[in-house]
Design a protein around this motif. Structure first.
Motif, PDB file in Angstrom:
ATOM      1  N   ILE A 142      36.061  44.836  37.170  1.00  0.00           N
ATOM      2  CA  ILE A 142      34.998  44.676  37.924  1.00  0.00           C
ATOM      3  C   ILE A 142      35.492  43.800  39.085  1.00  0.00           C
ATOM      4  O   ILE A 142      35.103  43.917  40.294  1.00  0.00           O
ATOM      5  N   LEU A 143      36.646  43.054  38.983  1.00  0.00           N
ATOM      6  CA  LEU A 143      37.054  42.408  40.061  1.00  0.00           C
ATOM      7  C   LEU A 143      37.698  43.282  41.245  1.00  0.00           C
ATOM      8  O   LEU A 143      37.343  43.070  42.423  1.00  0.00           O
ATOM      9  N   LYS A 144      38.252  44.279  40.711  1.00  0.00           N
ATOM     10  CA  LYS A 144      38.627  45.501  41.786  1.00  0.00           C
ATOM     11  C   LYS A 144      37.746  46.057  42.451  1.00  0.00           C
ATOM     12  O   LYS A 144      37.630  46.159  43.824  1.00  0.00           O
ATOM     13  N   ALA A 145      36.633  46.297  41.682  1.00  0.00           N
ATOM     14  CA  ALA A 145      35.277  47.039  42.228  1.00  0.00           C
ATOM     15  C   ALA A 145      34.880  46.291  43.433  1.00  0.00           C
ATOM     16  O   ALA A 145      34.501  46.308  44.239  1.00  0.00           O
ATOM     17  N   VAL A 146      34.642  44.818  42.729  1.00  0.00           N
ATOM     18  CA  VAL A 146      33.976  43.879  43.830  1.00  0.00           C
ATOM     19  C   VAL A 146      34.819  43.811  45.158  1.00  0.00           C
ATOM     20  O   VAL A 146      34.208  43.829  46.322  1.00  0.00           O
ATOM     21  N   LEU A 147      36.202  43.678  45.036  1.00  0.00           N
ATOM     22  CA  LEU A 147      37.104  43.447  45.956  1.00  0.00           C
ATOM     23  C   LEU A 147      36.996  44.795  47.091  1.00  0.00           C
ATOM     24  O   LEU A 147      36.831  44.758  48.370  1.00  0.00           O
ATOM     25  N   SER A 148      36.833  45.788  46.315  1.00  0.00           N
ATOM     26  CA  SER A 148      36.722  47.207  47.327  1.00  0.00           C
ATOM     27  C   SER A 148      35.406  46.915  47.951  1.00  0.00           C
ATOM     28  O   SER A 148      35.273  47.434  48.967  1.00  0.00           O
ATOM     29  N   ASP A 149      34.158  46.791  47.215  1.00  0.00           N
ATOM     30  CA  ASP A 149      32.868  46.806  47.909  1.00  0.00           C
ATOM     31  C   ASP A 149      32.991  45.706  49.108  1.00  0.00           C
ATOM     32  O   ASP A 149      32.429  46.096  50.065  1.00  0.00           O
ATOM     33  N   MET A 150      33.546  44.701  48.791  1.00  0.00           N
ATOM     34  CA  MET A 150      33.554  43.510  49.967  1.00  0.00           C
ATOM     35  C   MET A 150      34.403  44.057  51.241  1.00  0.00           C
ATOM     36  O   MET A 150      33.867  43.866  52.261  1.00  0.00           O
ATOM     37  N   GLU A 151      35.195  44.786  50.594  1.00  0.00           N
ATOM     38  CA  GLU A 151      36.119  45.571  51.869  1.00  0.00           C
ATOM     39  C   GLU A 151      35.495  46.565  52.630  1.00  0.00           C
ATOM     40  O   GLU A 151      35.392  46.545  54.158  1.00  0.00           O
ATOM     41  N   SER A 152      34.329  47.298  51.893  1.00  0.00           N
ATOM     42  CA  SER A 152      33.853  48.438  52.627  1.00  0.00           C
ATOM     43  C   SER A 152      32.461  47.952  53.273  1.00  0.00           C
ATOM     44  O   SER A 152      31.867  48.614  53.922  1.00  0.00           O
ATOM     45  N   SER A 153      31.934  46.629  53.019  1.00  0.00           N
ATOM     46  CA  SER A 153      30.669  46.478  53.439  1.00  0.00           C
ATOM     47  C   SER A 153      30.951  45.205  54.429  1.00  0.00           C
ATOM     48  O   SER A 153      31.348  43.900  54.023  1.00  0.00           O
ATOM     49  N   ALA A 154      30.007  45.493  55.755  1.00  0.00           N
ATOM     50  CA  ALA A 154      30.219  44.460  56.587  1.00  0.00           C
ATOM     51  C   ALA A 154      29.058  43.346  56.234  1.00  0.00           C
ATOM     52  O   ALA A 154      29.204  42.185  56.583  1.00  0.00           O
ATOM     53  N   ALA A 155      27.956  43.861  55.381  1.00  0.00           N
ATOM     54  CA  ALA A 155      27.008  42.892  55.109  1.00  0.00           C
ATOM     55  C   ALA A 155      27.243  42.112  54.145  1.00  0.00           C
ATOM     56  O   ALA A 155      26.613  41.021  54.210  1.00  0.00           O
ATOM     57  N   LEU A 156      28.313  42.182  53.352  1.00  0.00           N
ATOM     58  CA  LEU A 156      28.925  41.138  52.375  1.00  0.00           C
ATOM     59  C   LEU A 156      29.686  40.022  53.115  1.00  0.00           C
ATOM     60  O   LEU A 156      29.869  39.141  52.483  1.00  0.00           O
ATOM     61  N   ALA A 157      29.931  40.220  54.408  1.00  0.00           N
ATOM     62  CA  ALA A 157      30.804  39.436  55.019  1.00  0.00           C
ATOM     63  C   ALA A 157      30.531  38.006  55.013  1.00  0.00           C
ATOM     64  O   ALA A 157      31.167  37.096  54.594  1.00  0.00           O
ATOM     65  N   GLY A 158      29.246  37.811  55.314  1.00  0.00           N
ATOM     66  CA  GLY A 158      28.585  36.389  55.316  1.00  0.00           C
ATOM     67  C   GLY A 158      28.486  35.924  54.124  1.00  0.00           C
ATOM     68  O   GLY A 158      28.029  34.410  54.208  1.00  0.00           O
ATOM     69  N   ILE A 159      28.256  36.285  53.075  1.00  0.00           N
ATOM     70  CA  ILE A 159      28.010  35.587  51.966  1.00  0.00           C
ATOM     71  C   ILE A 159      29.119  35.702  50.544  1.00  0.00           C
ATOM     72  O   ILE A 159      29.996  36.311  50.933  1.00  0.00           O
ATOM     73  N   ARG A 160      28.688  34.641  49.902  1.00  0.00           N
ATOM     74  CA  ARG A 160      29.732  34.298  48.774  1.00  0.00           C
ATOM     75  C   ARG A 160      29.596  35.470  47.431  1.00  0.00           C
ATOM     76  O   ARG A 160      28.500  35.793  47.210  1.00  0.00           O
ATOM     77  N   VAL A 161      30.779  35.911  47.028  1.00  0.00           N
ATOM     78  CA  VAL A 161      30.631  36.903  45.965  1.00  0.00           C
ATOM     79  C   VAL A 161      31.206  36.094  44.610  1.00  0.00           C
ATOM     80  O   VAL A 161      32.325  35.787  44.414  1.00  0.00           O
ATOM     81  N   SER A 162      30.101  36.049  43.702  1.00  0.00           N
ATOM     82  CA  SER A 162      30.841  35.546  42.267  1.00  0.00           C
ATOM     83  C   SER A 162      31.137  36.455  41.375  1.00  0.00           C
ATOM     84  O   SER A 162      30.190  37.392  41.093  1.00  0.00           O
ATOM     85  N   VAL A 163      32.152  36.222  40.568  1.00  0.00           N
ATOM     86  CA  VAL A 163      32.610  37.433  39.573  1.00  0.00           C
ATOM     87  C   VAL A 163      32.451  36.167  38.208  1.00  0.00           C
ATOM     88  O   VAL A 163      33.031  35.313  38.171  1.00  0.00           O
ATOM     89  N   ASN A 164      32.028  37.120  36.947  1.00  0.00           N
ATOM     90  CA  ASN A 164      32.311  36.435  35.917  1.00  0.00           C
ATOM     91  C   ASN A 164      33.725  36.681  35.313  1.00  0.00           C
ATOM     92  O   ASN A 164      34.160  37.748  35.236  1.00  0.00           O
ATOM     93  N   LEU A 165      34.166  35.394  34.663  1.00  0.00           N
ATOM     94  CA  LEU A 165      35.488  35.337  34.286  1.00  0.00           C
ATOM     95  C   LEU A 165      35.300  35.067  32.578  1.00  0.00           C
ATOM     96  O   LEU A 165      34.869  33.928  32.318  1.00  0.00           O
ATOM     97  N   SER A 166      36.283  35.765  31.744  1.00  0.00           N
ATOM     98  CA  SER A 166      36.084  35.373  30.579  1.00  0.00           C
ATOM     99  C   SER A 166      37.255  34.348  30.300  1.00  0.00           C
ATOM    100  O   SER A 166      38.363  34.052  31.025  1.00  0.00           O
ATOM    101  N   ALA A 167      36.972  33.437  29.418  1.00  0.00           N
ATOM    102  CA  ALA A 167      37.795  32.168  29.050  1.00  0.00           C
ATOM    103  C   ALA A 167      39.245  32.560  28.865  1.00  0.00           C
ATOM    104  O   ALA A 167      40.152  31.930  29.456  1.00  0.00           O
TER     105      ALA A 167
END
Ligand code: C2E
Ligand code: CA
Ligand code: CA
Length: 576
Positions: free
Chosen positions: A383-408
């Protein structure tokens, strides 16, 4: 003639002397018994053996024999007389000085010159041999016990348990029930109270198990905190009775220093006829697995449904493994909005499994499966890798924060943090949501260190589901997260419930005092949104603003909002 005779006498005397010496040296006593006259004669050596200087002839023998050996010893003697055959016996005597000795006796039947039936016999002391043999026997028995039994609990060990199982299997048309028992959280008991208490707990459980079985049953310690009992027959009532007994006895707390400890166990039960014995262990094992997975401290009896459910689960776990490898698990995104302006200020990435036959699956369908198959680390990574790649490919995501769930577990994993360092993470744009319960009591050094490292990468820390567990204010103080996310269970009732509103309001106050932002999740209506904004919550997330959606849909939405934003701005400019 005379000379010849005297020579013969001399030879005879020599011979007798030699014999006497030999007998003396050998410690053998000689006796002779005239059966017809009931007369017995002992030589000096035999008297010495019996400890009687002057044997009162005829009567002494049986008087000296140990009372416990008297009847059998006499019986053997009388039978030899009756059958006119050789006599052989072994018995104990008690000497006048009270010393007990073991004697061995051999005699031959003959008829003497006057035609009387007689015995001539030899008797010697075999006490040392007998005692040595007894000692050998005892140590052999001890060795056998040690090889068959668990040294700590005294129950059978795995080896002899397998042997007992094989014995049952050999019986024709036998039925047997196997209870496979595992002490819940034994490692924690050991870690917290020490090994002596751990050992005590194992002995405690052993006693309970021994009491639960009847004469035909077998109890064994299979290793560590794993036990088994084997009970012939499998009437349902009997299984229940055994389980009741175990559970009831376990319910009694045991004192440990100035505290008490309640030991709990998970139990898997399976029955089988002798023909199917091979399955017994695997079935009870499966039932045990079932009991543990359903929350421990319980028993489960094997059933065919259980087996097919497990087969399904195994298949699903296999599918999940390949799904992760094939990129079927991807993030959906749910928007978060600013509570006042209602503009999108962030998104939460939520894992979705694009299953080839079952459609899009939410985490409730695969998260616990991933956990029980050790796949959560991989899931989080994917999920983290996919999120990072989505962030890289989308200018629309640039201005907002992306939260990722993390297991303990990730925070306790030094390898993960090293891997994280190798990812290309743009600082200030990513946030990790950590389940509140991680920070329960005390943070381990590893967790503390990893959180600092995460912060040093420019990643925000958020506490998820605040209010659903036992949040520790001390933990919050120490951790200093950037944001807390109020659990939806607390958010949902705020419209009707004044105490819920107060609770949310206090959480906002605490967060403010600690310089943290507050997100409310599960915001399902605009009415909720209004109340939450009024209470000072900064950010809102919930169905009122959109369900989790694919990256493509999110991008389309963000672009659309941007466009209408621009239009609004243009209109604003035009109207000025
Ligand atoms: P969460 O982190 O508390 O995520 C919020 C959950 O609430 C999501 O469920 C979301 O779809 C749902 N939700 C959002 N808005 C509303 C609403 O207005 N009303 C209601 N009733 N529900 C709402 P989802 O996507 O099924 O995720 C469930 C949980 O799975 C998450 O709870 C999170 O703990 C876990 N999870 C999701 N993705 C990941 C992941 O990549 N890694 C790990 N370790 N856990 C994940
Ligand atoms: Ca979350
Ligand atoms: Ca949550």
């Amino acid at each position: 003639m005379n000379t010849k005779r005297s020579r013969t006498n001399v030879e005879l005397e020599n011979l007798l002397r030699q014999l006497g010496l030999a007998l003396e040296a050998s410690g053998i006593g000689i006796w002779q018994h005239n059966i017809a006259k009931n007369q017995t004669r002992w030589d000096e050596q035999l008297k010495a053996i019996y400890g009687v200087p002057k044997a009162p002839l005829d009567v002494i023998w049986l008087d000296s024999v140990h009372p416990d050996d008297l009847a059998p010893t006499n019986a053997v003697f009388l039978r030899a007389i009756e059958t006119k055959s050789d006599y052989a016996s072994e018995f104990r005597i008690i000497r006048p000085d009270g010393v007990v000795r073991y004697l061995r006796s051999r005699a031959r039947y003959f008829v003497d010159a006057s035609g009387d039936p007689c015995f001539v016999g030899a008797e010697w002391d075999v006490t040392d041999d007998v005692l040595l043999n007894k000692e050998l026997e005892r140590s052999r028995e001890e060795a056998r016990l040690a090889a068959d039994h668990d040294h700590l609990t005294g129950l059978l060990n795995r080896r002899s348990f397998d042997f007992a199982l094989a014995e049952f299997a050999r019986k024709e048309s036998a039925k047997v029930t196997l209870f496979h028992i595992d002490v819940d959280h034994f490692k924690e008991i050991n870690d917290r109270f020490g090994h002596a208490v751990g050992d005590f707990v194992l002995c405690h459980v052993s006693k309970i198990l021994l009491n639960a079985i009847s004469a035909g049953g077998v109890a064994a310690r299979l290793g560590g905190d794993e036990f088994a009992i084997l009970i012939p027959e499998d009437e349902g009532a009997r299984i229940d009775a055994v389980l009741d007994h175990i559970q009831e006895s376990l319910g009694n707390p045991i004192p440990v220093g100035d505290q008490t400890l309640i030991v709990r166990c998970s139990i898997g039960v399976a029955s089988a006829a002798s023909a199917d014995f091979a399955k017994l262990l695997s079935h009870s094992d499966l039932a045990l697995y079932h009991a543990k997975r359903n929350g421990r401290n319980r028993a489960a009896v094997f059933s065919d449904e259980m087996a097919s459910a497990l087969a399904n689960e195994r298949q699903l776990a296999q599918d999940l493994r390949s799904g992760l490898a094939l990129g079927q698990i991807r993030p959906f995104y749910q928007v978060q909005v600013d509570a006042r302006s209602l503009r999108i200020n962030g998104v939460e990435a939520l894992a979705r499994w694009h299953h080839p036959t079952r459609g899009i699956l939410a985490p409730s369908h695969f998260l616990s499966l991933a956990a029980s198959n050790g796949l959560v680390a991989e899931l989080d990574d994917v999920i983290l890798k996919a999120v990072l790649s989505d962030m890289e490919s989308s200018a629309a995501l640039a201005g907002i924060r992306v939260s990722v769930n993390l297991s303990a577990d990730r925070l306790d994993d030094p390898e993960w943090i090293t891997r994280l360092g190798s990812f290309d993470i743009p600082p200030g744009r990513l946030s990790f949501e950590l389940i509140e319960t991680i920070f329960l009591d005390s943070l381990s050094d590893q967790v503390r260190e990893n959180i600092q490292t995460i912060k040093s990468f420019g990643i925000d820390i958020e506490i998820d589901d605040l209010g659903s567990g036992h949040a520790s204010l001390l933990g919050l103080l120490e951790l200093r997260p950037d944001r807390v996310k109020i659990d939806r269970q607390l958010v949902m009732p705020i419209l009707q419930s004044v105490p819920s509103r107060r609770l949310v309001s206090s959480l906002v106050d605490i967060a403010r005092a600690l310089d943290m932002e507050v997100i409310a999740e599960g915001v399902e209506t605009l009415d909720h949104a209004q109340v939450l904004a009024g209470l000072g919550v900064h950010t809102l997330q919930g169905y009122a603003f959109g369900r989790p959606q694919s990256f493509a849909d999110l991008t389309a939405r963000l672009e659309q909002e941007e466009a209408s934003e621009l239009r609004r701005a243009d209109a604003g400019c035009a109207s000025q």
